[in-house]
Design an enzyme around this catalytic site. Sequence first.
Site, short mmCIF file in Angstrom:
data_model
loop_
_atom_site.label_atom_id
_atom_site.label_comp_id
_atom_site.label_asym_id
_atom_site.label_seq_id
_atom_site.Cartn_x
_atom_site.Cartn_y
_atom_site.Cartn_z
CB SER A 256 58.21 44.73 11.05
OG SER A 256 57.18 43.79 10.89
CG HIS B 121 63.57 37.31 12.92
ND1 HIS B 121 63.31 36.11 13.54
CD2 HIS B 121 62.70 38.19 13.48
CE1 HIS B 121 62.35 36.26 14.44
NE2 HIS B 121 61.95 37.51 14.42
CG ASP C 244 67.54 43.20 16.01
OD1 ASP C 244 68.39 44.11 16.13
OD2 ASP C 244 67.77 42.04 16.37
CB THR C 245 67.30 43.84 10.34
OG1 THR C 245 67.24 42.48 10.75
CG2 THR C 245 68.19 43.97 9.12
CD GLU D 131 55.91 33.49 15.83
OE1 GLU D 131 56.57 34.37 16.39
OE2 GLU D 131 56.33 32.84 14.87
CG ASP E 179 62.11 39.13 20.17
OD1 ASP E 179 60.94 38.84 19.90
OD2 ASP E 179 62.97 39.44 19.30
CG ASP F 114 58.05 31.46 18.80
OD1 ASP F 114 57.04 30.80 18.44
OD2 ASP F 114 58.94 31.81 18.01
#
Length: 347
Positions: A234, A198, A277-278, A142, A83, A105
């Site tokens: 997301s 994020h 993730d969160t 990205e 990532d 990225d």
Amino acid sequence: MPLVPMRLLLDHAAEHDYGLAAFNVNNMEQIQAIMEAADETESPVIVQASRGAREYSQDNYLRHLMLAAAELYPRIPIAMHQDHGNSPETCKSAIENGFTSVMMDGSLLEDGKTPADFDYNVKVTRAVVETAHARGVTVEGELGCLGSLETGTGDKEDGHGAEGSLSRDQLLTDPDEAERFVQETGVDALAVAIGTSHGAYKFTRKPDGEVLAMDRIEEIHRRLPNCHLVMHGSSSVPQELQDIINAHGGQIRQTWGVPVEEIQRGIKSGVRKVNVDTDNRLAITGAIRKVLHEDPEKFDPRQYLKPARAAMKEVCIDRMKAFGQAGNAGKIKCVGTESFVSYYATV
Ligand code: 13P
């Protein structure tokens, strides 16, 4: 069962109109939670590690944990993804450590915080595509910077993300540039900037089209119907997970994430990878807080890590069902990266 290239999963998802959650990991319990959820729902999975996660867990541990997952769950196709790689070197080291997919990225410079221009982004991303595709490894690029359309600021998390103020143009992927970027780099998947960021604090109210630009995704998909799109930032930040943390001594300020219905709308318009993730972090923290708050005498890590793992598993199951990946594991013929070397040589 080898770890599979992410492209294999994205292509299957595109062919059958579903999306795949890409869950971030840092430790064994998180990998176990994802794999148990995948097994229960028969889902193909994308497991991803940021640079920070690789440093925290160490590449050797991570590689062996992922190989253990593949051995324990031979029916489940698993892609292992880097990532937010900040440079071609980071992506190369991920490939050397068994990752079957990498994100370059190039929306930010190598320092991971300064917005880069289009030409720089194309140059580094194309370099990674050349290295990765020669080994059958998938590449995500990205375009546009993640950050909030509400506050006009970038998104710094885990040491990665634009710092300071950004214009609306920088915070939204430009559809014309997206066409050129995909054409010039040959990426397998494109992460788009649409106002997501994020972490837990994405929106100060339930997001509408002003702050969550789902129409950008629809426009980019219209122009690039064959490109797999990726939604970062997301997590949905469910109210009940905020409440569990706050009921047990935590202090999460009232906040909103990306509603699952909006992600489902994205999936109808070419979104194939959805980064989460969160929500898992919140679930884990809530479960640990609850155990220790209710029974402060407990000190065996298993007494709180077991409920934490179970809570994360529930989130993963929820997303796997909502995004439509559930039930698809057995329909994908698993192959390793070597099968994709010839594939890339012909496209
Ligand atoms: P969340 O913080 O919304 O879970 O996003 C994770 C992510 O996009 C990782 O790249």
